[in-house]
Design an enzyme around this catalytic site. Structure first.
Site, mmCIF file in Angstrom:
data_model
loop_
_atom_site.group_PDB
_atom_site.id
_atom_site.type_symbol
_atom_site.label_atom_id
_atom_site.label_comp_id
_atom_site.label_asym_id
_atom_site.label_seq_id
_atom_site.Cartn_x
_atom_site.Cartn_y
_atom_site.Cartn_z
ATOM 1 N N CYS A 326 21.212 8.697 36.664
ATOM 2 C CA CYS A 326 22.015 9.905 37.042
ATOM 3 C C CYS A 326 23.462 9.812 36.516
ATOM 4 O O CYS A 326 23.418 10.465 35.233
ATOM 5 C CB CYS A 326 22.313 9.421 38.884
ATOM 6 S SG CYS A 326 22.856 10.949 39.380
ATOM 7 N N HIS A 436 16.857 8.165 40.884
ATOM 8 C CA HIS A 436 17.109 7.084 41.678
ATOM 9 C C HIS A 436 15.978 6.503 41.944
ATOM 10 O O HIS A 436 14.981 7.263 42.305
ATOM 11 C CB HIS A 436 18.045 7.443 42.643
ATOM 12 C CG HIS A 436 19.458 8.036 42.362
ATOM 13 N ND1 HIS A 436 20.514 7.085 41.927
ATOM 14 C CD2 HIS A 436 20.102 9.111 42.629
ATOM 15 C CE1 HIS A 436 21.481 7.479 41.624
ATOM 16 N NE2 HIS A 436 21.348 8.905 41.950
#
Length: 500
Positions: A326, A436
Site C-alpha cells: 500500500c 493488505h
C-alpha cells in the site's frame, strides 16, 4: 461491557475471550466497539473499513465481521487531524475539536443505529470500551465508555493492567473519578498480565475490594505464547520480535505506520526473524526489506528522506528483495503526486524510484474493497505464476505503471487504477502491491520465505503447514481457556441470563 483503567489494559482480548466462551456455549454473540482510534484496519465483506480488533473478536465469536461492530473509526493522519470513518466509509478529515463539538450528534446516531442492528440479530453483545472511562476532561463528550454502557444498559467489567505497575492505584483512581451513577455499573474487576506469585497479590486484592466495594473476579496470567493481532501501533514499542534467526526480514517502522499486522505471518515462519527498523536506526544486515502501509504516504516519504534511508533502500534493492504494501508500494515508485494537497500540506514529492510507477492523490473516493488476484509470474514470482491470492484494499492514491511489470492481475477489487486490470509492480528483486494481507496467503508467503532460505543456503520448506493460521486459531482457543480457568464467570453469566 468491558472497560479498562487505561489503553492497552487488555480490553480487546477479554472481549475476544468472552465472545469465544459464549459462542461455544451456543449463543449468537457479537462484539461491539462504538468508537475506535486505530491505524490497524480491515475491509469487511460489505467493503467497509473497521478496526482489526473487532475482526479478531468476530472471528472468536465465529461470525463474519461487519461495520456495525465498529461504527466509528478514527485514523490519525497528521497532528491533531484524523480521518473519520462512519459505518465503514470515510466522511471527512477532522481536528479533535470539530469532531467532539460539531460531529458528536451524528456519530452518536450512527452508534445507536449499529447497536440496535446488532441487538436484533444476536443474543449477546460484548462491548469494548476505549482508553479509560475516567478521562474527567472529556466525560461530557464521551462516545466510547460509560455513555455507551448507559445507552445499552450494560453492566461493566473493569480490566486493569498489573504489568506496568500501580494496578491498585489505577483501579481506585478510576472509581474515585467516576460519577456515582457510572460507578454503580461496574460489577467486577479483572486484573490482567500478572507474572508473579498470586499468594502475594491476595492481600492487595482483598483491600481493593473493600476500598471500591466491587469484587475482583480474577487474575489473568501473562501468557507470551499467545499470538494475536495488535490493535494499535503503540504496541510495537513493547513487542518482542524474534531477531536471531537464520533469515532476517527488516521492516521499516514508518512514523505513521498502519496495518502492521500485514507482517505478522512472516514472524511465525520457521527460520525467519523480524527486525523492526526505527527512523534513527541503521538497516544493517537483512535478507529482505518490507515497507508497510502508512496513513500518510507523503509525510512518511519525507521522513525516510530525512533519516537518510532513500538511497540506501534503492541500493539494497539490487541485492535483496524489497517489498512494499500500500503506502510502502507507493513510496517505491518514482513520484507521489498530490497537487490538491489531499494527502498532506507538502504536496507532491519524489519517491524512492525503484519501480517505474507514479501515484496520484486526487479528489476520488477512498478505495475500500476486498480483493482477489492472480499472480502474473513477474520478477522472483515466476514459479508460482497463476496462483491466486486474496486481500483487502484501503487506499486513496491511484498508481500508473511505466516500464515496470505488474505483480497481479485483478479478479476482484481495484488494484493500481480503475482503468487497469492489474495490481502492484515488479522490478528485479523489488515488488509492491495494494493488497493488505498479502502475506496471509500461505503459498505466496512460503514461496517468498523459501526464496530467502535458498539465498541463505537453507533448504526450502515447501507448502506443507501454515504455522501462522494454526497458531492464531490455537491462540484464540487458549485465550478463552485462560479466562475460563482464572475468572469467576458467574456474575457475568447472571448478567447475561437476566437479559437474554
Amino acid at each position: 461491557m468491558v472497560q479498562g483503567t487505561s489503553s492497552n489494559a487488555g480490553k480487546s482480548v477479554v472481549v475476544a475471550a468472552l465472545c469465544r466462551i459464549f459462542s461455544k456455549r451456543g449463543y449468537n454473540v457479537a462484539p461491539f466497539k462504538s468508537q475506535n482510534m486505530s491505524l490497524n484496519s480491515y475491509t469487511t465483506h460489505e467493503n467497509a473499513e473497521i478496526a482489526i480488533a473487532q475482526v479478531l473478536q468476530a472471528e472468536a465469536a465465529g461470525i463474519e465481521p461487519s461495520y456495525h461492530m465498529n461504527p466509528i473509526l478514527l485514523k490519525p493522519k497528521e497532528d491533531f487531524i484524523s480521518q473519520v470513518i462512519v459505518h465503514g466509509k470515510p466522511v471527512n478529515d477532522m481536528n479533535f475539536y470539530d469532531y467532539q463539538n460539531s460531529f458528536r450528534e451524528k456519530a452518536l446516531k450512527a452508534i445507536k443505529t449499529s447497536l440496535d442492528t446488532l441487538k436484533e440479530k444476536y443474543d449477546i453483545i460484548v462491548i469494548e470500551g476505549a482508553g479509560s472511562p475516567a478521562e474527567i476532561n472529556m466525560l461530557d463528550k464521551d462516545l466510547a465508555n460509560m455513555k455507551i454502557a448507559e445507552i445499552a444498559d450494560a453492566d461493566v467489567i473493569l480490566v486493569a493492567d498489573i504489568d506496568r505497575g500501580g494496578v491498585f492505584a489505577s483501579i481506585a483512581g478510576t472509581f474515585a473519578l467516576l460519577p456515582e451513577k457510572d460507578r454503580k455499573r461496574i460489577k467486577g474487576i479483572i486484573i490482567n498480565k500478572f507474572r508473579g506469585n498470586l499468594d502475594i497479590l491476595i492481600p492487595g486484592i482483598r483491600q481493593i475490594e473493600e476500598i471500591v466495594g466491587t469484587p475482583v473476579l480474577g487474575v489473568l496470567p501473562y501468557d507470551e505464547s499467545l499470538k494475536l493481532p495488535e490493535e494499535d501501533s503503540a504496541s510495537l514499542s513493547e513487542r518482542k520480535y524474534s531477531k536471531n534467526e537464520k533469515v532476517t526480514v527488516g521492516v521499516m517502522r514508518l512514523p505513521r505506520i498502519s496495518n502492521f499486522t500485514d507482517i505478522d505471518p512472516l514472524e511465525y515462519e520457521p527460520d525467519v526473524g523480524i527486525k523492526l527498523i526505527e527512523m534513527g536506526d541503521e538497516i544493517g544486515n537483512v535478507d529482505a526489506l518490507v515497507l508497510p502501509g502508512t496513513r500518510n504516504t507523503v509525510n512518511d516519504m519525507l521522513a525516510l528522506n530525512e533519516a537518510g534511508f532513500t538511497d540506501e533502500i534503492a541500493n539494497l534493492s539490487h541485492e535483496i528483495p524489497v517489498f512494499g504494501i500500500c503506502g510502502g508500494y507507493q513510496m517505491l515508485g518514482k513520484k507521489i503526486i498530490d497537487e490538491s494537497f489531499k494527502e498532506s500540506k507538502h504536496g507532491s514529492v519524489e519517491g524512492i524510484g525503484i519501480l517505474d510507477a507514479k501515484t496520484k492523490f486526487d479528489r476520488i473516493d477512498k478505495i475500500v474493497t476486498q480483493s482477489k488476484a492472480s499472480i502474473l509470474g513477474n520478477g522472483i514470482f515466476k514459479e508460482i505464476k497463476g496462483d491466486s491470492v486474496k486481500g483487502y484494499e484501503l487506499h486513496e492514491g491511484l498508481t500508473l505503471l511505466g516500464e515496470s511489470k505488474p505483480l497481479f492481475e485483478v479478479i476482484e477489487g481495484c488494484g493500481n487504477h480503475p482503468s487497469s486490470p492489474y495490481d502492484g509492480a515488479v522490478n528485479g528483486y523489488t515488488a509492491g502491491t495494494y493488497l493488505h494481507g498479502i502475506f496471509h496467503n500461505f503459498t505466496f508467503r512460503r514461496f517468498f520465505t523459501d526464496h530467502l532460505r535458498t539465498q541463505n543456503g537453507l533448504d526450502m520448506l515447501g507448502f506443507s503447514e501454515d504455522n501462522f493460521e494454526n497458531l492464531k486459531k490455537y491462540s484464540i482457543d487458549r485465550l478463552a481457556e485462560i479466562v475460563e480457568d482464572n475468572v469467576e464467570l458467574k456474575l457475568i453469566e447472571e448478567s447475561i441470563e437476566k437479559r437474554v
